[in-house]
Design a protein around this motif. Structure first.
Motif, PDB file in Angstrom:
ATOM      1  N   CYS A  27      17.026  -0.127 -25.928  1.00 41.13           N
ATOM      2  CA  CYS A  27      15.787  -0.065 -25.147  1.00 41.13           C
ATOM      3  C   CYS A  27      16.047   0.536 -23.775  1.00 41.13           C
ATOM      4  O   CYS A  27      17.174   0.525 -23.286  1.00 41.13           O
ATOM      5  N   THR A  28      14.973   1.011 -23.170  1.00 40.95           N
ATOM      6  CA  THR A  28      14.982   1.440 -21.783  1.00 40.95           C
ATOM      7  C   THR A  28      13.885   0.656 -21.069  1.00 40.95           C
ATOM      8  O   THR A  28      12.757   0.587 -21.558  1.00 40.95           O
ATOM      9  N   TYR A  29      14.249   0.043 -19.960  1.00 43.28           N
ATOM     10  CA  TYR A  29      13.312  -0.760 -19.173  1.00 43.28           C
ATOM     11  C   TYR A  29      13.190  -0.143 -17.784  1.00 43.28           C
ATOM     12  O   TYR A  29      14.163   0.346 -17.224  1.00 43.28           O
ATOM     13  N   TYR A  30      11.995  -0.208 -17.221  1.00 46.41           N
ATOM     14  CA  TYR A  30      11.763   0.236 -15.851  1.00 46.41           C
ATOM     15  C   TYR A  30      11.222  -0.928 -15.039  1.00 46.41           C
ATOM     16  O   TYR A  30      10.282  -1.596 -15.456  1.00 46.41           O
ATOM     17  N   PHE A  31      11.857  -1.162 -13.874  1.00 53.07           N
ATOM     18  CA  PHE A  31      11.443  -2.231 -12.974  1.00 53.07           C
ATOM     19  C   PHE A  31      11.109  -1.600 -11.625  1.00 53.07           C
ATOM     20  O   PHE A  31      11.890  -0.845 -11.065  1.00 53.07           O
ATOM     21  N   GLY A  32       9.949  -1.937 -11.104  1.00 53.59           N
ATOM     22  CA  GLY A  32       9.535  -1.374  -9.839  1.00 53.59           C
ATOM     23  C   GLY A  32       8.027  -1.413  -9.736  1.00 53.59           C
ATOM     24  O   GLY A  32       7.394  -2.174 -10.464  1.00 53.59           O
ATOM     25  N   PRO A  33       7.446  -0.642  -8.902  1.00 54.89           N
ATOM     26  CA  PRO A  33       8.049   0.357  -8.019  1.00 54.89           C
ATOM     27  C   PRO A  33       8.562  -0.256  -6.727  1.00 54.89           C
ATOM     28  O   PRO A  33       8.160  -1.348  -6.332  1.00 54.89           O
ATOM     29  N   PHE A  34       9.432   0.506  -6.071  1.00 51.91           N
ATOM     30  CA  PHE A  34       9.991   0.122  -4.780  1.00 51.91           C
ATOM     31  C   PHE A  34       9.775   1.275  -3.806  1.00 51.91           C
ATOM     32  O   PHE A  34       9.730   2.440  -4.206  1.00 51.91           O
ATOM     33  N   ILE A  63       0.848  -1.197   0.000  1.00 50.35           N
ATOM     34  CA  ILE A  63       0.000   0.000   0.000  1.00 50.35           C
ATOM     35  C   ILE A  63       0.883   1.246   0.000  1.00 50.35           C
ATOM     36  O   ILE A  63       0.640   2.184  -0.762  1.00 50.35           O
ATOM     37  N   TRP A  64       1.915   1.255   0.837  1.00 51.63           N
ATOM     38  CA  TRP A  64       2.819   2.400   0.915  1.00 51.63           C
ATOM     39  C   TRP A  64       3.527   2.613  -0.428  1.00 51.63           C
ATOM     40  O   TRP A  64       3.628   3.736  -0.913  1.00 51.63           O
ATOM     41  N   THR A  65       3.979   1.537  -1.033  1.00 49.07           N
ATOM     42  CA  THR A  65       4.645   1.637  -2.332  1.00 49.07           C
ATOM     43  C   THR A  65       3.685   2.179  -3.378  1.00 49.07           C
ATOM     44  O   THR A  65       4.054   3.010  -4.205  1.00 49.07           O
ATOM     45  N   SER A  66       2.439   1.744  -3.332  1.00 44.31           N
ATOM     46  CA  SER A  66       1.428   2.238  -4.263  1.00 44.31           C
ATOM     47  C   SER A  66       1.184   3.737  -4.083  1.00 44.31           C
ATOM     48  O   SER A  66       1.063   4.477  -5.063  1.00 44.31           O
ATOM     49  N   VAL A  67       1.133   4.181  -2.841  1.00 40.05           N
ATOM     50  CA  VAL A  67       0.955   5.611  -2.558  1.00 40.05           C
ATOM     51  C   VAL A  67       2.144   6.398  -3.102  1.00 40.05           C
ATOM     52  O   VAL A  67       1.981   7.424  -3.774  1.00 40.05           O
ATOM     53  N   LEU A  68       3.354   5.923  -2.819  1.00 39.32           N
ATOM     54  CA  LEU A  68       4.553   6.594  -3.328  1.00 39.32           C
ATOM     55  C   LEU A  68       4.539   6.658  -4.849  1.00 39.32           C
ATOM     56  O   LEU A  68       4.881   7.687  -5.441  1.00 39.32           O
ATOM     57  N   ASN A  69       4.134   5.573  -5.489  1.00 43.60           N
ATOM     58  CA  ASN A  69       4.100   5.533  -6.944  1.00 43.60           C
ATOM     59  C   ASN A  69       3.066   6.517  -7.498  1.00 43.60           C
ATOM     60  O   ASN A  69       3.324   7.210  -8.481  1.00 43.60           O
ATOM     61  N   GLY A  99       4.462   9.881  -7.539  1.00 42.59           N
ATOM     62  CA  GLY A  99       5.726  10.004  -8.259  1.00 42.59           C
ATOM     63  C   GLY A  99       6.965   9.941  -7.396  1.00 42.59           C
ATOM     64  O   GLY A  99       8.036  10.377  -7.812  1.00 42.59           O
ATOM     65  N   LEU A 100       6.852   9.387  -6.183  1.00 43.91           N
ATOM     66  CA  LEU A 100       7.996   9.313  -5.279  1.00 43.91           C
ATOM     67  C   LEU A 100       8.523   7.898  -5.064  1.00 43.91           C
ATOM     68  O   LEU A 100       9.403   7.686  -4.232  1.00 43.91           O
ATOM     69  N   ALA A 101       8.003   6.943  -5.808  1.00 45.80           N
ATOM     70  CA  ALA A 101       8.505   5.571  -5.699  1.00 45.80           C
ATOM     71  C   ALA A 101       9.858   5.471  -6.401  1.00 45.80           C
ATOM     72  O   ALA A 101      10.204   6.280  -7.261  1.00 45.80           O
ATOM     73  N   TRP A 102      10.602   4.477  -6.019  1.00 40.81           N
ATOM     74  CA  TRP A 102      11.910   4.217  -6.613  1.00 40.81           C
ATOM     75  C   TRP A 102      11.775   3.188  -7.722  1.00 40.81           C
ATOM     76  O   TRP A 102      11.004   2.232  -7.603  1.00 40.81           O
TER      77      TRP A 102
END
Length: 93
Positions: free
Chosen positions: A27-34, A4-10, A13-16
């Motif tokens: 290519c550019t890949y994004y893995f997360g959020p953290f 839930i906290w990670t979802s809020v951060l995401n 726009g503050l998730a890692w």
């Protein structure tokens, strides 16, 4: 609770995220959020290993706070579309 906290951060726009840029394929890949930079850094090795096994070369990694609009950006396709669009526009002149 952590998800839930990670979802809020995401959402704000503050998730890692782990951003992986490869030269081949381009290519550019994004893995997360953290929820933390440390958590993202600890996970990055597995993503790099997977891409290396798939034959990716020239791998560069950044751990950063962001909110990617797409998880995979194929720069080769984007460049082809740009070139094709440019030709269409120049032929209309």
């Amino acid at each position: 609770m952590s998800e839930i906290w990670t979802s809020v951060l995401n959402t704000v726009g503050l998730a890692w995220w782990v951003e992986v840029i490869t030269e081949t394929p381009r290519c550019t890949y994004y893995f997360g959020p953290f929820s933390s930079g440390k958590e993202a850094e600890e996970a990055q090795g597995g993503y790099i290993e997977d891409l290396e096994q798939e034959g990716a070369q020239g791998i560069k990694v950044n751990v950063k706070r962001c909110k990617p609009s797409s998880l995979t950006i194929d720069d080769e396709v984007s460049q082809m579309n740009s070139r094709n669009g440019s030709r269409a526009l120049s032929s209309q002149l």
